[in-house]
Design a protein around this motif. Structure first.
Motif, PDB file in Angstrom:
ATOM      1  N   PHE A  85       1.211  -1.178  -0.148  1.00  0.00           N
ATOM      2  CA  PHE A  85      -0.410  -0.116  -0.038  1.00  0.00           C
ATOM      3  C   PHE A  85       1.109   0.969   0.555  1.00  0.00           C
ATOM      4  N   ASN A  86      -0.046   2.157  -0.494  1.00  0.00           N
ATOM      5  CA  ASN A  86       0.972   3.519  -0.327  1.00  0.00           C
ATOM      6  C   ASN A  86       0.561   4.148   0.606  1.00  0.00           C
ATOM      7  N   GLN A  87       1.803   4.740   1.946  1.00  0.00           N
ATOM      8  CA  GLN A  87       0.413   5.259   2.778  1.00  0.00           C
ATOM      9  C   GLN A  87       0.880   6.874   2.146  1.00  0.00           C
ATOM     10  N   THR A  88       0.408   7.477   1.636  1.00  0.00           N
ATOM     11  CA  THR A  88       0.726   9.298   1.629  1.00  0.00           C
ATOM     12  C   THR A  88      -0.075   9.747   0.497  1.00  0.00           C
ATOM     13  N   VAL A 206      13.846  24.078  11.056  1.00  0.00           N
ATOM     14  CA  VAL A 206      12.691  25.035  11.231  1.00  0.00           C
ATOM     15  C   VAL A 206      12.010  24.077  10.069  1.00  0.00           C
ATOM     16  N   LEU A 207      11.718  23.620   9.317  1.00  0.00           N
ATOM     17  CA  LEU A 207      11.174  22.551   8.284  1.00  0.00           C
ATOM     18  C   LEU A 207      10.313  21.659   8.629  1.00  0.00           C
ATOM     19  N   LEU A 208      12.039  20.965   8.668  1.00  0.00           N
ATOM     20  CA  LEU A 208      11.846  19.121   9.778  1.00  0.00           C
ATOM     21  C   LEU A 208      11.750  18.633  10.739  1.00  0.00           C
ATOM     22  N   ASN A 209      11.811  20.057  11.645  1.00  0.00           N
ATOM     23  CA  ASN A 209      11.881  19.489  13.073  1.00  0.00           C
ATOM     24  C   ASN A 209       9.816  19.542  13.096  1.00  0.00           C
ATOM     25  N   SER A 210       9.712  18.444  14.065  1.00  0.00           N
ATOM     26  CA  SER A 210       8.790  18.021  14.666  1.00  0.00           C
ATOM     27  C   SER A 210       7.172  18.897  13.780  1.00  0.00           C
ATOM     28  N   THR A 211       8.048  18.188  12.501  1.00  0.00           N
ATOM     29  CA  THR A 211       6.802  18.342  10.838  1.00  0.00           C
ATOM     30  C   THR A 211       6.006  17.480  10.945  1.00  0.00           C
ATOM     31  N   SER A 212       4.776  17.574  10.502  1.00  0.00           N
ATOM     32  CA  SER A 212       3.535  15.961  11.024  1.00  0.00           C
ATOM     33  C   SER A 212       4.338  15.691   9.326  1.00  0.00           C
ATOM     34  N   MET A 213       4.323  13.970   9.199  1.00  0.00           N
ATOM     35  CA  MET A 213       4.471  13.225   7.601  1.00  0.00           C
ATOM     36  C   MET A 213       2.682  12.903   8.263  1.00  0.00           C
ATOM     37  N   ARG A 214       2.309  13.856   7.014  1.00  0.00           N
ATOM     38  CA  ARG A 214       0.338  13.020   6.544  1.00  0.00           C
ATOM     39  C   ARG A 214       0.207  12.329   5.269  1.00  0.00           C
ATOM     40  N   GLY A 215      -1.059  11.584   5.427  1.00  0.00           N
ATOM     41  CA  GLY A 215      -1.247  11.219   4.058  1.00  0.00           C
ATOM     42  C   GLY A 215      -2.821  10.665   3.832  1.00  0.00           C
ATOM     43  N   TRP A 216      -3.030  10.492   3.070  1.00  0.00           N
ATOM     44  CA  TRP A 216      -5.016   9.880   2.603  1.00  0.00           C
ATOM     45  C   TRP A 216      -5.031   8.586   3.126  1.00  0.00           C
ATOM     46  N   SER A 217      -6.116   8.521   3.789  1.00  0.00           N
ATOM     47  CA  SER A 217      -7.037   7.424   4.390  1.00  0.00           C
ATOM     48  C   SER A 217      -6.531   6.198   3.632  1.00  0.00           C
ATOM     49  N   TYR A 218      -4.944   5.178   3.171  1.00  0.00           N
ATOM     50  CA  TYR A 218      -5.645   4.992   2.341  1.00  0.00           C
ATOM     51  C   TYR A 218      -6.232   2.965   1.930  1.00  0.00           C
ATOM     52  N   GLU A 219      -6.675   2.970   3.292  1.00  0.00           N
ATOM     53  CA  GLU A 219      -8.068   2.246   3.854  1.00  0.00           C
ATOM     54  C   GLU A 219      -9.649   2.315   3.114  1.00  0.00           C
ATOM     55  N   LYS A 220      -9.696   3.306   2.691  1.00  0.00           N
ATOM     56  CA  LYS A 220     -10.860   3.427   2.114  1.00  0.00           C
ATOM     57  C   LYS A 220     -10.961   3.274   1.263  1.00  0.00           C
ATOM     58  N   ALA A 221     -12.112   3.737   0.473  1.00  0.00           N
ATOM     59  CA  ALA A 221     -12.920   3.154  -0.978  1.00  0.00           C
ATOM     60  C   ALA A 221     -13.603   4.914  -1.902  1.00  0.00           C
ATOM     61  N   THR A 222     -14.159   5.286  -0.656  1.00  0.00           N
ATOM     62  CA  THR A 222     -14.788   6.365  -1.660  1.00  0.00           C
ATOM     63  C   THR A 222     -13.962   7.730  -1.033  1.00  0.00           C
ATOM     64  N   ALA A 223     -14.562   8.851  -2.643  1.00  0.00           N
ATOM     65  CA  ALA A 223     -13.534   9.834  -1.707  1.00  0.00           C
ATOM     66  C   ALA A 223     -13.821  10.455  -0.472  1.00  0.00           C
ATOM     67  N   GLU A 224     -15.051  10.344  -0.279  1.00  0.00           N
ATOM     68  CA  GLU A 224     -15.386  11.051   1.281  1.00  0.00           C
ATOM     69  C   GLU A 224     -14.117  10.674   2.232  1.00  0.00           C
ATOM     70  N   THR A 225     -14.306   9.488   2.295  1.00  0.00           N
ATOM     71  CA  THR A 225     -13.645   9.042   3.370  1.00  0.00           C
ATOM     72  C   THR A 225     -11.289   8.711   3.195  1.00  0.00           C
ATOM     73  N   PHE A 226     -11.650   8.693   1.839  1.00  0.00           N
ATOM     74  CA  PHE A 226     -10.290   8.485   1.183  1.00  0.00           C
ATOM     75  C   PHE A 226      -9.560   9.381   1.695  1.00  0.00           C
ATOM     76  N   TYR A 227     -10.323  11.049   1.292  1.00  0.00           N
ATOM     77  CA  TYR A 227      -9.471  12.005   2.130  1.00  0.00           C
ATOM     78  C   TYR A 227      -9.410  12.752   2.663  1.00  0.00           C
ATOM     79  N   ASN A 228      -9.225  12.402   3.637  1.00  0.00           N
ATOM     80  CA  ASN A 228      -9.453  12.242   5.864  1.00  0.00           C
ATOM     81  C   ASN A 228      -7.177  12.462   5.297  1.00  0.00           C
ATOM     82  N   GLN A 229      -7.313  13.249   5.922  1.00  0.00           N
ATOM     83  CA  GLN A 229      -5.517  12.942   6.498  1.00  0.00           C
ATOM     84  C   GLN A 229      -4.847  12.165   7.785  1.00  0.00           C
ATOM     85  N   VAL A 230      -4.366  11.318   7.502  1.00  0.00           N
ATOM     86  CA  VAL A 230      -4.061  10.914   8.451  1.00  0.00           C
ATOM     87  C   VAL A 230      -2.476  10.865   8.738  1.00  0.00           C
TER      88      VAL A 230
END
Length: 263
Positions: A85-88, A206-230
């Motif tokens: 799977f692709n986490q981002t 500044v840019l790499l310290n305590s910076t969140s690594m985020r991706g979409w909800s890759y386990e979800k199948a619909t646009a409404e649920t997939f496009y939620n940041q994790v």
């Protein structure tokens, strides 16, 4: 993006549908988000993501037959299992030839001349140095604008005057410095420069310290649920990370050596 006076930055994560204006970049009728629409060409040349189009390996750069990435669960590029799977939700496609193909347990690479050093890198380095010495003189804009022109963009001064909510930004050394830094980050994305640029600019802590690594909800199948940041982790970078530590064996062998700062 946040300085564009016509781009709806605050709604960039809202669901949108691929339309006629973006038909060469995002599949028409495909439900995606505003972030994927109305971007400059380098965004689509560098990244693959949900709804974004790429040339089909079976066609010779045919704009009428394009491959669409479906990154949601159940899509061809979506979640398969806990190991595949692709986490981002994004893939770097820059520097990968569009004719390189994956088949059943096989991969066929299309060979091409590898760009060891790009002219755009030299132009942007020179513009950066010249701005530090002389400020926003005409020659600085010339070299940055040459890079932008290749991607179908207007020059810096014309673009900021017409389209920015901060139109005077290029008129100062500090403002133009930020523009050149951003231009390098876009033009040279995935080419191995950011690691060094952020350290050279003293921005990494500044840019790499305590910076969140985020991706979409890759386990979800619909646009409404997939496009939620994790959020799946944070990066850490302190002042000491600008220095390489000296191996302990070397220090023991040579007592005159001092360990690098912070280590």
């Amino acid at each position: 993006m946040e300085e564009d006076n016509s781009y709806d930055y605050s709604s960039r994560f809202d669901l949108k549908t691929g339309d006629e204006a973006n038909k060469f970049y995002v599949k028409q009728g495909y439900e995606t988000i505003g972030l994927h629409l109305d971007r400059e060409s380098r965004f689509y040349a560098s990244l693959a993501g949900d709804g974004i189009l790429s040339y089909d390996v079976n066609n010779e750069a045919d704009d009428t037959s394009l491959f669409v990435v479906d990154a949601k669960n159940g899509g061809m590029a979506g979640y398969l299992n806990e190991r595949q799977f692709n986490q981002t939700g994004y893939w770097p496609k820059k520097l990968v030839h569009y004719k390189s193909a994956i088949g059943n347990n096989s991969f066929t690479a299309e060979n091409y001349s590898w760009p060891v050093y790009r002219l755009a890198d030299l132009y942007l380095l020179y513009a950066e140095c010249l701005n530090e010495v002389s400020g926003p003189v005409a020659e600085v804009f010339q070299y940055v604008d040459d890079v932008r022109e290749r991607s179908g963009l207007d020059g810096v001064q014309a673009s900021w005057t017409a389209s920015s909510n901060n139109p005077t930004k290029p008129s100062t050394k500090e403002g133009l410095r930020e523009i050149i830094h951003q231009e390098r980050s876009i033009e040279l994305a995935f080419e191995g420069h950011r690691f060094w640029d952020l350290r050279r600019w003293f921005k990494a802590h500044v840019l790499l310290n305590s910076t969140s690594m985020r991706g979409w909800s890759y386990e979800k199948a619909t646009a409404e649920t997939f496009y939620n940041q994790v959020e799946y982790g944070v990066t850490e970078f302190s002042i000491r990370d600008y220095f390489w530590p000296i191996a302990e064996d070397d220090i023991l062998a040579n007592p005159n050596l001092d360990q690098a700062f912070g280590w």
